[in-house]
Design a protein around this motif. Structure first.
Motif, short mmCIF file in Angstrom:
data_model
loop_
_atom_site.label_atom_id
_atom_site.label_comp_id
_atom_site.label_asym_id
_atom_site.label_seq_id
_atom_site.Cartn_x
_atom_site.Cartn_y
_atom_site.Cartn_z
N VAL A 76 0.86 -1.18 0.00
CA VAL A 76 0.00 0.00 0.00
C VAL A 76 0.90 1.23 0.00
N ASP A 129 10.15 -1.51 3.25
CA ASP A 129 9.82 -1.40 1.82
C ASP A 129 10.91 -0.56 1.15
N THR A 138 4.00 3.51 4.80
CA THR A 138 5.02 4.01 5.71
C THR A 138 4.68 5.40 6.22
N LYS A 156 11.01 -0.62 -6.69
CA LYS A 156 10.61 -1.30 -5.46
C LYS A 156 11.00 -2.78 -5.48
N GLU A 166 7.44 -0.44 7.88
CA GLU A 166 6.00 -0.69 7.74
C GLU A 166 5.53 -1.89 8.56
N GLU A 193 11.72 2.45 4.25
CA GLU A 193 10.31 2.71 4.58
C GLU A 193 9.89 1.64 5.58
N PHE A 243 0.47 -1.54 -5.08
CA PHE A 243 1.50 -1.99 -6.02
C PHE A 243 2.09 -3.29 -5.51
MG MG Z 1 6.04 1.72 1.27
#
Ligand code: MG
Length: 266
Positions: free
Chosen positions: A69, A149, A236, A166, A119, A117, A91
Motif C-alpha cells: 500500500v 519497503d 510508511t 521497489k 512498515e 520505509e 503496487f
Molecule cells: Mg512503502
C-alpha cells in the motif's frame, strides 16, 4: 502465538517464540504453514530452546505475492509532494525481493537514492476473495510482521511504474517474527518506528492510516485473490530518507521485535 523461521544446519524450521526475562526465545519447533513446503517437520529436528538472536533467521513468510500500500499516512504523502489518495494505492513487490532479518540490502549501482520505509505488514492466513463490507476480516489474518519497503526513489520517479524501483533483490526485508497477539485491524493501534544508525527517523501510529486494515483487505480482494502466506505491507509514515553503504536500519513495533538490516554496495 508468535513464530519465526530459522535456518538450521539440517534445513529451515518454524519455531514458536516466547518472551523470557525480556528476551525473545525460540521455544520449540512447529509445523510449517501449509504454503511453505521448504520447511522441515518438527519431529525431524533435534531442538534446544535458545534466545532467538543466537539463530540465523529466515523471512517468516512464503508469499505468492507481496501486495503493498502506498501513501497510507497523510504526512508521508505530503512529504513526497504527492496527492492524498482517494482510494488505496496498491503496487506489488516480487517475492524474490524478500530478505531475511539481519540480511544485507544490496544497493544497485544504477540508483543514486535508496530509501528506507518502515512498515507494519499483514500476513494472510486464509484464501480470500471479494470480502464484503459486513464481513469480519480477522479470520483471514494469520498475524503481522515488519517490513522495510526499500525503494530506489530516483528509479521509482523516473520509471513512473514502481516495479523496478521497489522490486530489486533484497528490497523487502521481513520479520523477525509473525504474531497474532496484536490487533491493529480493530481498535488497538500500534506505533511503527524506524531508526537509521540508532537515530529515530520515523514514528507513526496505525491510528493515522488513511485506509484501515479491513478497508485495505476489502479493496485488494475486490480485484485479487489473496492466498495463505501473502504479505501486505500497509504503508510508511513520514520521515523516509536515503541510506548509504554501511548504514544500519531498524524497524520496530512493540510485540513484533526489531527488523535489522545493513546496507552494502551491490
Ligand atoms: Mg512503502
Amino acid at each position: 502465538m508468535r513464530y519465526a523461521k530459522l535456518a538450521l544446519p539440517e534445513g529451515p524450521v518454524y519455531v514458536s517464540v516466547e518472551e523470557r526475562e525480556g528476551l525473545l526465545w525460540a521455544a520449540g519447533p512447529l509445523r510449517a504453514p501449509e504454503e511453505d513446503r521448504s520447511a522441515l517437520a518438527p519431529e525431524a529436528v533435534a531442538f534446544q530452546p535458545r534466545p532467538l538472536h543466537s539463530f540465523s533467521l529466515l523471512p517468516p513468510v512464503e508469499p505468492s505475492k507481496i501486495v503493498c500500500v502506498g501513501r497510507n499516512y497523510r504526512d508521508h504523502a505530503i512529504e513526497l509532494g504527492s496527492q492524498i489518495p482517494k482510494e488505496p494505492l496498491i503496487f506489488l513487490k516480487p517475492p524474490s525481493s524478500l530478505l531475511a532479518p539481519e540480511g544485507t540490502v544490496r544497493m544497485p549501482a544504477n540508483s543514486k537514492r535508496i530509501d528506507f520505509e518502515g512498515e507494519l505488514a499483514i500476513v494472510i492466513g486464509r484464501r480470500c476473495r471479494r470480502l464484503d463490507a459486513q464481513e469480519d476480516v480477522k479470520p483471514y489474518i494469520r498475524g503481522y510482521t515488519l517490513v522495510n519497503d526499500v525503494t530506489a526513489r530516483d528509479l521509482q520517479k523516473s520509471d513512473e511504474q514502481w516495479t523496478r524501483g521497489k522490486g530489486f533483490d533484497t528490497f523487502c526485508p521481513a520479520g523477525p517474527l509473525v504474531s497474532d497477539e496484536i490487533d491493529p485491524a480493530y481498535g488497538a493501534p500500534v506505533t511503527v518506528t524506524t531508526c537509521l544508525n540508532g537515530e529515530r527517523r520515523q514514528t507513526g501510529s496505525t491510528a493515522d492510516f488513511l485506509f484501515s486494515i479491513p478497508a485495505l483487505l476489502r479493496y485488494i480482494t475486490a480485484f485479487m485473490t489473496l492466498l495463505p502466506g501473502d504479505l501486505i505491507p500497509t504503508g510508511t509514515p513520514a520521515g523516509v530518507g536515503p541510506m548509504q553503504a554501511g548504514d544500519l536500519v531498524e524497524v520496530a513495533i512493540e510485540g513484533l521485535g526489531i527488523l535489522r538490516n545493513r546496507l552494502a554496495a551491490e
